[in-house]
Structure formats: structure tokens, C-alpha cells
Enzyme design. Sequence first.
Site, PDB file in Angstrom:
ATOM      1  N   HIS A 151       0.834  -1.211   0.000  1.00  0.00           N
ATOM      2  CA  HIS A 151       0.000   0.000   0.000  1.00  0.00           C
ATOM      3  C   HIS A 151       0.866   1.256   0.000  1.00  0.00           C
ATOM      4  CE1 HIS A 151      -2.897  -2.859   2.113  1.00  0.00           C
ATOM      5  NE2 HIS A 151      -3.540  -2.517   1.011  1.00  0.00           N
ATOM      6  N   VAL A 165       5.631  -5.391  -4.749  1.00  0.00           N
ATOM      7  CA  VAL A 165       6.786  -5.141  -3.874  1.00  0.00           C
ATOM      8  C   VAL A 165       7.254  -6.491  -3.343  1.00  0.00           C
ATOM      9  CG1 VAL A 165       7.620  -3.819  -1.888  1.00  0.00           C
ATOM     10  CG2 VAL A 165       5.648  -3.017  -3.167  1.00  0.00           C
ATOM     11  N   LYS A 181       5.542  -9.319  -1.193  1.00  0.00           N
ATOM     12  CA  LYS A 181       5.145  -8.891   0.155  1.00  0.00           C
ATOM     13  C   LYS A 181       3.642  -9.032   0.313  1.00  0.00           C
ATOM     14  CE  LYS A 181       8.932  -6.028   1.332  1.00  0.00           C
ATOM     15  NZ  LYS A 181       9.533  -5.317   2.405  1.00  0.00           N
TER      16      LYS A 181
END
Length: 288
Positions: A37, A176, A184
Site C-alpha cells: 500500500h 513489492v 510482500k
Amino acid sequence: MRVISSVTEMQSISMNLKRSDHSVGFVPTMGYLHEGHEQLLDAARANHDVVILSIFVNPLQFGAGEDLDHYPRDEARDRQIAKAHGVDYVFLPSERTMYPTPPILDIQVVRRTDALCGKSRPGHFAGVVTVLAKLFNICQPDGAYFGMKDAQQVAVVTGFVEDLNFPIEIVAVETVREADGLAKSSRNANLTKQERLEAPAIQQALKIGRDAFMNGETSVEAIKQKVKTFIEGETHGKIDYVELRSYPELEEIALIEDHVILAVAVQFKKARLIDNVVFDHTGTVVKG
Ligand code: PAF
């Protein structure tokens, strides 16, 4: 940074921003923010005058048996992260505010959902686009940011925005990864020590599949089999799916002629991990 819980207040702010020619970047989330995020927030911050983050755990996208009540929440931490990443407005409505009366519409997503996670979560993407239609009308963004780890969501949302002519650019941000390549995810915390050691094999398997294509393998089935064999040999996880389909249409293919997605879901004891790579007919990674 302002935290807004009222639809009318958020909408009047975003209409004023539009009138005064501010460009708005929007990051819709269900909270419990993680580095994925943060990457979306940073991308929105880099491209827009104003950044709006929404935090709303949307009941419409949870099926029976999916644990809506136990969805993790940490509002205080989310606010800190939002502030640190330069968010201007956090839109944090209650369920009642978002769905004050039972909806009279029942939106169906009829394409791009019969495979991957859409197959095992019927109705999920209908819930996603329903809440996004509302959030887009409330926040009026110029750009909306989504992570490529959920590439099917990106494909569905892109099609939905095109179908309904929302004047919004859907920006897909790369996955990511940890240093060892594992995508992740908050779910990684539920892996055992041994599973955490095994989990990077998922991204390695995707690479093996793409390498096979680049080295001349043209059979979609053979490429999928190589990915499966590697994951089965390297992990104790149970493969939910290995798919190689066109992207973003997510249709079955016989040959790799245009953009495709190689996507995997693996169920470990307490964590179901997904990952993917999107590449073109030369094997060049487009996103992933
Ligand atoms: O990706 C998510 O967190 C959700 O599906 C979204 C886009 C915020 C809609 O509820």
C-alpha cells in the site's frame, strides 16, 4: 491530513478539488496497510496534487465462509502510515454510511473472472466493482492506484472503468518483494519458519516458466507443468492453480502471441499466497 467519514463531506471536498483544477490520486484499501500500500501511496503522491486514501472493509466482496469479522484492522497505525506518506485525506466511512439501504442494483462481472481467484471466489469481483463505483463517485479521482500482485483485480477494474467510461486512469503498480523475491503480503506473517524458507520458490517457478518460453517452449501446458513441478518439489504447499492466460482478458490461449499472465496460488497451512508475472510475446516482463 484530514480524516473524513461522511460521504457528502468527502464528495463536496473532491468536487471542489476538481473545480479548482487539482489532480487527485486515489488509493482504495481495506486498511491494515503494508508496504504494498505504501508503494501505491508514494506513486499517487508523485503524480498528483492531492492524495486520497480510502479505508473500508467492504462486506460485499466477502463470500460465505470468508472471515469478514476477523479481517485485521489497525486504524491508528494506518493513520500514521498515511501521514508519513503524504496523504491529504483519509476517507474512512462506516458500513452504514456506505450501504445505508440495501442496494437496488446487482452488478455482475461476466468476463475476466472465470479463472484464477475469481473462480474460487464467486461474487468477489462484483463486490469489488460495486464498492469502487461508489468510491470513484465519492472521491472523483483522476488516477486510481492498484497493486499488480492482484493482477486479476487490475484486469477487472480496468475493464469496468472502460465499460462505464469513468474518466479515471487505472495505474497498476509493480509488486513489492522481499530481498529473496517473495511478494510482500500481510499473509506472509502466517507462514511457519519452514514455509517462509520455501515460499520464494513461487517467484522462482514463475521465472522458470517464463525462461522455458524464452528458450523455445511454445506449449502452454508444458510451461504450466514446469511451474507446478518446481513448486511441488520445493515446497510443502498445495497448488491451488497455475494458469497461463491472455492478459488482461484472462482468456485461455493455445499460443503466447500477445500479453500473457503466468499466475500461481499456493495454499500453505495458514496462508494462501498468490503471485504472477505478465510478459509479452518476446518474454519481456511487462509487470510483475
Ligand atoms: O484490493 C483491495 O483492498 C480491495 O479489493 C479494494 C480495491 C479496496 C476494494 O474494496
